[in-house]
Design an enzyme around this catalytic site. Structure first.
Site, PDB file in Angstrom:
ATOM      1  N   LYS A  61       0.842  -1.205   0.000  1.00 46.22           N
ATOM      2  CA  LYS A  61       0.000   0.000   0.000  1.00 46.22           C
ATOM      3  C   LYS A  61       0.874   1.250   0.000  1.00 46.22           C
ATOM      4  O   LYS A  61       0.612   2.225  -0.707  1.00 46.22           O
ATOM      5  CB  LYS A  61      -0.925  -0.012   1.229  1.00 46.22           C
ATOM      6  N   GLN A 105      -4.425  -1.557   9.593  1.00 48.00           N
ATOM      7  CA  GLN A 105      -4.345  -2.900   9.019  1.00 48.00           C
ATOM      8  C   GLN A 105      -4.960  -3.925   9.972  1.00 48.00           C
ATOM      9  O   GLN A 105      -4.651  -3.940  11.161  1.00 48.00           O
ATOM     10  CB  GLN A 105      -2.879  -3.241   8.708  1.00 48.00           C
ATOM     11  N   ASP A 128     -11.177   2.741   4.207  1.00 48.36           N
ATOM     12  CA  ASP A 128     -11.480   1.312   4.147  1.00 48.36           C
ATOM     13  C   ASP A 128     -13.000   1.088   4.072  1.00 48.36           C
ATOM     14  O   ASP A 128     -13.455  -0.014   3.821  1.00 48.36           O
ATOM     15  CB  ASP A 128     -11.006   0.649   5.450  1.00 48.36           C
TER      16      ASP A 128
HETATM   17  N1  GUN Z   1      -6.629  -6.897   6.133  1.00 46.12           N
HETATM   18  C1  GUN Z   1      -6.921  -7.641   5.041  1.00 46.12           C
HETATM   19  N2  GUN Z   1      -7.592  -6.894   4.138  1.00 46.12           N
HETATM   20  C2  GUN Z   1      -7.719  -5.663   4.675  1.00 46.12           C
HETATM   21  C3  GUN Z   1      -8.324  -4.459   4.213  1.00 46.12           C
HETATM   22  O1  GUN Z   1      -8.905  -4.356   3.121  1.00 46.12           O
HETATM   23  N3  GUN Z   1      -8.256  -3.407   5.083  1.00 46.12           N
HETATM   24  C4  GUN Z   1      -7.663  -3.493   6.288  1.00 46.12           C
HETATM   25  N4  GUN Z   1      -7.657  -2.408   7.055  1.00 46.12           N
HETATM   26  N5  GUN Z   1      -7.094  -4.589   6.741  1.00 46.12           N
HETATM   27  C5  GUN Z   1      -7.132  -5.668   5.934  1.00 46.12           C
END
Ligand code: GUN
Length: 304
Positions: A61, A105, A128
């Protein structure tokens, strides 16, 4: 003609290539935001602990954010951080005018209530789209942000020319991150949606009876090779959201596989996403798109 030459093999949807094309589109947008409004999209990714999968996702990311010219902050916190400390950290970023998007995350360590943390994120900075305000907006067809993985899946389907109107969609998995939001997106009475969606999960009896009916099968089960060739319809579209670490190369790189038995299913499906190189890169690119949207809200260019 040899027998093998007559056999149909699915067309593979290349998520890396598709995300690359979107990245080019977004670079233009970032440039114009900067030149016309003096705004640089800002993203903070908060990583708690050092789970190898989470470390690798967050790194991806951050790479995308830097490539696009964002202001990006990587905030690493120890695994034993308290819920209160994490919530205060989020509040700090809620007040930071340079940060437009906050991503924590997931999953978080056991001592932390994930929902309490998500509720702490300001809905306008919730790139998100997991905050109840954003989840609720999605449910009533008024979404501003879409959760990144469902958003990526939707874009893959649209950009691959898949007709969603009236399609039989089966979603395997009922998570807040993928299963529930993709189902909500696809049932909306809107163009590029309007599908008939069946949600399957661990409580579903006769899973294969459902999956075999699917024109589009979206698999987010969290278990390797959950879907085998006998479970899919000839010519169907298969979207594999699974990322399972099944080993390590001698060089120490994770060996990944999806929730779909790719090698056999690709002989029967019409379109299929690989793992890696399918949904993953699109998920990251949709996060970038959401950060740009968040920066626009901040600039007063968009209202929500
Ligand atoms: N962990 C796995 N996929 C995601 C996601 O799309 N967002 C977040 N914040 N954590 C994740």
């Amino acid at each position: 003609m040899k027998k093998e030459e007559l056999k149909m093999t699915a067309k593979i949807i290349n998520g890396t290539e598709m995300a690359g094309a979107i990245s080019e589109e977004l670079k233009e947008e970032v440039k114009s935001l900067k030149e016309r409004h003096g705004i640089i999209p800002g993203l903070v990714t908060i990583l708690v602990g050092d789970d190898p999968a989470s470390v690798s996702y967050v790194k991806g990311k951050q790479t995308n954010a830097k490539d696009l010219g964002f202001y990006s902050v990587q905030d690493n916190q120890p695994a034993d951080i308290s819920e209160e400390q994490l919530v205060s950290l989020i509040n700090k970023y809620n007040r930071d005018p340079l940060i437009h998007g906050i991503l924590v995350q997931l999953p978080l360590p056991e001592q932390i209530n994930e929902n309490r943390v998500i509720y702490a994120i300001a809905p306008d900075k919730d790139v998100d789209a997991l905050h109840p305000v954003n989840a609720g907006r999605l449910m009533i067809g008024e979404a501003y942000y879409y959760p990144c993985t469902p958003y990526g899946i939707h874009q893959m389907l649209i950009r691959s020319g898949v007709n969603l109107d009236g399609a039989e969609v089966v979603v395997l998995g009922r998570s807040n991150l993928v299963g529930k939001p993709i189902s909500m997106m696809l049932i909306q009475k809107q163009s590029k949606a309007n599908a008939t969606v069946t949600m399957c999960h661990t409580g579903t009896k006769n899973l294969a009876e459902h999956t075999r009916r699917a024109d589009i099968l979206i698999v987010a089960a969290g278990r390797p090779k959950t879907v085998t060739a006998d479970m899919v319809k000839e010519g169907s579209v298969i979207i594999d959201v699974g990322v399972n670490r099944i080993g390590m190369t001698p060089q120490g790189k994770a060996i990944l596989c999806g929730d779909v038995d790719f090698e056999t299913v690709k002989e029967k499906a019409g379109l299929i996403t690989p793992v890696p190189g399918g949904v993953g890169p699109m998920t990251r690119m949709m996060l970038m798109l959401n950060v740009i949207k968040a920066a626009k809200v901040n600039a007063g260019k968009n209202s929500r």
